[in-house]
Design an enzyme around this catalytic site. Structure first.
Site, PDB file in Angstrom:
ATOM      1  N   ARG A   1      20.008  27.042  -7.397  1.00 26.46           N
ATOM      2  CA  ARG A   1      20.728  26.211  -6.437  1.00 26.46           C
ATOM      3  C   ARG A   1      21.811  25.379  -7.080  1.00 26.46           C
ATOM      4  O   ARG A   1      22.267  24.408  -6.465  1.00 26.46           O
ATOM      5  CB  ARG A   1      19.790  25.393  -5.564  1.00 26.46           C
ATOM      6  CG  ARG A   1      18.965  24.392  -6.226  1.00 26.46           C
ATOM      7  CD  ARG A   1      17.655  24.254  -5.513  1.00 26.46           C
ATOM      8  NE  ARG A   1      17.552  23.365  -4.398  1.00 26.46           N
ATOM      9  CZ  ARG A   1      16.569  23.478  -3.494  1.00 26.46           C
ATOM     10  NH1 ARG A   1      15.704  24.463  -3.555  1.00 26.46           N
ATOM     11  NH2 ARG A   1      16.458  22.618  -2.549  1.00 26.46           N
TER      12      ARG A   1
ATOM     13  N   ARG B   1       8.532  19.550  10.592  1.00 24.68           N
ATOM     14  CA  ARG B   1       7.723  20.488   9.793  1.00 24.68           C
ATOM     15  C   ARG B   1       6.379  19.877   9.410  1.00 24.68           C
ATOM     16  O   ARG B   1       6.291  18.706   9.026  1.00 24.68           O
ATOM     17  CB  ARG B   1       8.457  20.898   8.523  1.00 24.68           C
ATOM     18  CG  ARG B   1       7.525  21.702   7.583  1.00 24.68           C
ATOM     19  CD  ARG B   1       8.214  22.357   6.442  1.00 24.68           C
ATOM     20  NE  ARG B   1       9.072  21.450   5.731  1.00 24.68           N
ATOM     21  CZ  ARG B   1      10.035  21.841   4.911  1.00 24.68           C
ATOM     22  NH1 ARG B   1      10.243  23.129   4.705  1.00 24.68           N
ATOM     23  NH2 ARG B   1      10.775  20.954   4.308  1.00 24.68           N
TER      24      ARG B   1
ATOM     25  N   ARG C   1       5.569  16.761   4.192  1.00 24.36           N
ATOM     26  CA  ARG C   1       6.141  16.584   2.855  1.00 24.36           C
ATOM     27  C   ARG C   1       6.775  15.217   2.708  1.00 24.36           C
ATOM     28  O   ARG C   1       7.361  14.695   3.645  1.00 24.36           O
ATOM     29  CB  ARG C   1       7.195  17.671   2.602  1.00 24.36           C
ATOM     30  CG  ARG C   1       6.663  18.812   1.781  1.00 24.36           C
ATOM     31  CD  ARG C   1       7.567  20.014   1.784  1.00 24.36           C
ATOM     32  NE  ARG C   1       8.919  19.777   1.303  1.00 24.36           N
ATOM     33  CZ  ARG C   1       9.821  20.750   1.154  1.00 24.36           C
ATOM     34  NH1 ARG C   1       9.498  22.005   1.438  1.00 24.36           N
ATOM     35  NH2 ARG C   1      11.036  20.469   0.739  1.00 24.36           N
TER      36      ARG C   1
ATOM     37  N   ARG D   1      19.497  15.730   0.836  1.00 18.97           N
ATOM     38  CA  ARG D   1      19.285  17.153   0.498  1.00 18.97           C
ATOM     39  C   ARG D   1      20.406  18.026   1.054  1.00 18.97           C
ATOM     40  O   ARG D   1      20.878  18.947   0.381  1.00 18.97           O
ATOM     41  CB  ARG D   1      17.920  17.616   1.034  1.00 18.97           C
ATOM     42  CG  ARG D   1      16.762  17.108   0.182  1.00 18.97           C
ATOM     43  CD  ARG D   1      15.441  17.080   0.933  1.00 18.97           C
ATOM     44  NE  ARG D   1      14.993  18.385   1.372  1.00 18.97           N
ATOM     45  CZ  ARG D   1      14.038  18.592   2.278  1.00 18.97           C
ATOM     46  NH1 ARG D   1      13.424  17.547   2.831  1.00 18.97           N
ATOM     47  NH2 ARG D   1      13.694  19.809   2.625  1.00 18.97           N
TER      48      ARG D   1
HETATM   49  P1  AP5 Z   1      10.964  26.346   6.219  1.00 20.69           P
HETATM   50  O1  AP5 Z   1      10.728  27.817   6.299  1.00 20.69           O
HETATM   51  O2  AP5 Z   1       9.924  25.505   5.604  1.00 20.69           O
HETATM   52  O3  AP5 Z   1      12.418  26.064   5.573  1.00 20.69           O
HETATM   53  P2  AP5 Z   1      12.932  26.128   4.071  1.00 20.69           P
HETATM   54  O4  AP5 Z   1      14.260  26.795   4.085  1.00 20.69           O
HETATM   55  O5  AP5 Z   1      11.886  26.698   3.183  1.00 20.69           O
HETATM   56  O6  AP5 Z   1      13.156  24.570   3.829  1.00 20.69           O
HETATM   57  P3  AP5 Z   1      12.780  23.636   2.594  1.00 20.69           P
HETATM   58  O7  AP5 Z   1      12.805  22.245   3.106  1.00 20.69           O
HETATM   59  O8  AP5 Z   1      11.544  24.117   1.916  1.00 20.69           O
HETATM   60  O9  AP5 Z   1      14.018  23.871   1.685  1.00 20.69           O
HETATM   61  P4  AP5 Z   1      14.518  22.975   0.536  1.00 20.69           P
HETATM   62  O10 AP5 Z   1      15.448  23.892  -0.148  1.00 20.69           O
HETATM   63  O11 AP5 Z   1      15.076  21.683   0.982  1.00 20.69           O
HETATM   64  O12 AP5 Z   1      13.173  22.589  -0.248  1.00 20.69           O
HETATM   65  P5  AP5 Z   1      12.510  23.127  -1.596  1.00 20.69           P
HETATM   66  O13 AP5 Z   1      11.052  23.093  -1.411  1.00 20.69           O
HETATM   67  O14 AP5 Z   1      13.146  24.376  -2.034  1.00 20.69           O
HETATM   68  O15 AP5 Z   1      11.251  25.827   7.715  1.00 20.69           O
HETATM   69  C1  AP5 Z   1      11.484  24.469   7.998  1.00 20.69           C
HETATM   70  C2  AP5 Z   1      10.931  24.117   9.388  1.00 20.69           C
HETATM   71  O16 AP5 Z   1      11.679  24.821  10.380  1.00 20.69           O
HETATM   72  C3  AP5 Z   1       9.467  24.519   9.590  1.00 20.69           C
HETATM   73  O17 AP5 Z   1       8.828  23.540  10.367  1.00 20.69           O
HETATM   74  C4  AP5 Z   1       9.551  25.849  10.324  1.00 20.69           C
HETATM   75  O18 AP5 Z   1       8.415  26.057  11.154  1.00 20.69           O
HETATM   76  C5  AP5 Z   1      10.825  25.688  11.130  1.00 20.69           C
HETATM   77  N1  AP5 Z   1      11.539  26.943  11.321  1.00 20.69           N
HETATM   78  C6  AP5 Z   1      11.696  27.964  10.422  1.00 20.69           C
HETATM   79  N2  AP5 Z   1      12.434  28.954  10.962  1.00 20.69           N
HETATM   80  C7  AP5 Z   1      12.767  28.554  12.218  1.00 20.69           C
HETATM   81  C8  AP5 Z   1      13.522  29.148  13.279  1.00 20.69           C
HETATM   82  N3  AP5 Z   1      14.088  30.363  13.144  1.00 20.69           N
HETATM   83  N4  AP5 Z   1      13.666  28.434  14.428  1.00 20.69           N
HETATM   84  C9  AP5 Z   1      13.085  27.201  14.581  1.00 20.69           C
HETATM   85  N5  AP5 Z   1      12.354  26.594  13.619  1.00 20.69           N
HETATM   86  C10 AP5 Z   1      12.198  27.259  12.447  1.00 20.69           C
HETATM   87  O19 AP5 Z   1      12.943  21.978  -2.623  1.00 20.69           O
HETATM   88  C11 AP5 Z   1      12.448  20.690  -2.505  1.00 20.69           C
HETATM   89  C12 AP5 Z   1      12.991  19.794  -3.613  1.00 20.69           C
HETATM   90  O20 AP5 Z   1      12.553  20.303  -4.881  1.00 20.69           O
HETATM   91  C13 AP5 Z   1      14.526  19.734  -3.739  1.00 20.69           C
HETATM   92  O21 AP5 Z   1      15.089  18.751  -2.876  1.00 20.69           O
HETATM   93  C14 AP5 Z   1      14.681  19.358  -5.218  1.00 20.69           C
HETATM   94  O22 AP5 Z   1      14.388  17.994  -5.442  1.00 20.69           O
HETATM   95  C15 AP5 Z   1      13.573  20.183  -5.861  1.00 20.69           C
HETATM   96  N6  AP5 Z   1      14.023  21.532  -6.244  1.00 20.69           N
HETATM   97  C16 AP5 Z   1      13.520  22.712  -5.780  1.00 20.69           C
HETATM   98  N7  AP5 Z   1      14.150  23.745  -6.341  1.00 20.69           N
HETATM   99  C17 AP5 Z   1      15.086  23.214  -7.186  1.00 20.69           C
HETATM  100  C18 AP5 Z   1      16.074  23.785  -8.031  1.00 20.69           C
HETATM  101  N8  AP5 Z   1      16.238  25.119  -8.116  1.00 20.69           N
HETATM  102  N9  AP5 Z   1      16.859  22.935  -8.735  1.00 20.69           N
HETATM  103  C19 AP5 Z   1      16.711  21.595  -8.658  1.00 20.69           C
HETATM  104  N10 AP5 Z   1      15.798  20.987  -7.866  1.00 20.69           N
HETATM  105  C20 AP5 Z   1      14.996  21.800  -7.142  1.00 20.69           C
HETATM  106 MG    MG Z   2      10.774  25.963   1.527  1.00 23.43          MG
END
Ligand code: AP5
Ligand code: MG
Length: 203
Positions: free
Chosen positions: A86, A125, A151, A162
């Site tokens: 990312r 969520r 979360r 974010r």
């Molecule tokens: P969901 O499927 O959970 O969405 P998601 O895209 O997985 O969203 P995340 O919040 O997990 O993404 P993110 O990138 O912010 O978090 P991450 O964990 O990677 O769906 C979300 C909701 O919508 C659910 O309730 C679902 O039911 C609903 N939904 C899904 N599809 C739908 C549809 N079609 N219609 C209606 N509703 C729907 O990262 C978290 C943190 O970790 C970051 O902020 C950062 O601090 C750190 N981090 C992680 N990876 C890195 C990296 N590579 N580099 C640096 N920091 C990092």
């Molecule tokens: Mg996710």
């Protein structure tokens, strides 16, 4: 393959469907970091404050974690990265690691969802800590009897940061993979099964 998209795009939701069908290993950098925070490891202690604030964990920490992870035996038959890379330096480091390992990237799927829909998706969520299944209070309510959790970074304040980080740090990887000819754009609005069918079509 790689799944890219803003917070709440549905990366985790679609990853579960893809894994159920194709059986490849799902690697979510966010899930790995949350597990490290829960276990209180050195990595988790470093990551916690950044995550709570909605900021990115520094590249140096995340790159090492993922490069180590994709070298494990369960990745031999194929894997799907969710939430990594990312940043542009993460994409470059991944490219170097894959080249060294002789692994070819087949597809980068960008799930597109407008900012206007993100806050409702994120704040609604919930997930089951036992199974990691993702729910939404309005769009996919958890069944009675399932104890769900929220979360720490799913607040309006953290999701605003974010989203800003997504636009400033992550969108530069889009032209990087577009240039390599492996980027596939998928409309992430609509029923999750309809989104899944769109992903299946492009991969
Ligand atoms: P969901 O499927 O959970 O969405 P998601 O895209 O997985 O969203 P995340 O919040 O997990 O993404 P993110 O990138 O912010 O978090 P991450 O964990 O990677 O769906 C979300 C909701 O919508 C659910 O309730 C679902 O039911 C609903 N939904 C899904 N599809 C739908 C549809 N079609 N219609 C209606 N509703 C729907 O990262 C978290 C943190 O970790 C970051 O902020 C950062 O601090 C750190 N981090 C992680 N990876 C890195 C990296 N590579 N580099 C640096 N920091 C990092
Ligand atoms: Mg996710």
């Amino acid at each position: 393959m790689i799944l890219v998209g803003p917070p709440g795009a549905g990366k985790g939701t679609q990853a579960a469907k893809l894994v159920a069908k194709h059986r490849f290993t799902h690697i979510s950098s966010g899930d790995m970091l949350r597990a490290a925070v829960a276990e209180g490891t050195a990595l988790g202690k470093q990551a916690d404050e950044f995550m709570k604030a909605g900021k990115l964990v520094p590249d140096g920490v995340v790159i090492g974690m993922i490069v180590e992870r994709i070298a494990k035996p369960d990745c031999k038959e194929g894997f799907m990265l969710d939430g990594f890379p990312r940043t542009r330096p993460q994409a470059e480091a991944l490219g170097a690691a894959l080249e060294k390992a002789g692994v070819k990237l087949d597809a980068v799927v960008l799930i597109e969802v407008p900012d206007s829909l993100i806050v409702e998706r994120i704040t609604g969520r919930r997930s089951d800590p036992k199974t990691n299944k993702i729910y939404h209070v309005k769009f996919d309510p958890p069944p009675a009897g399932v104890d769900v959790v929220q979360r720490k970074d799913d607040t309006v304040e953290a999701v605003t940061t974010r989203l800003a980080k997504y636009h400033s740090e992550t969108t530069p990887i889009v032209p990087f993979y577009e240039g390599a000819g492996i980027l596939q754009r998928v409309d992430g609005v609509g029923d999750p099964d309809a989104v899944f069918a769109r992903i299946e079509k492009v991969i």
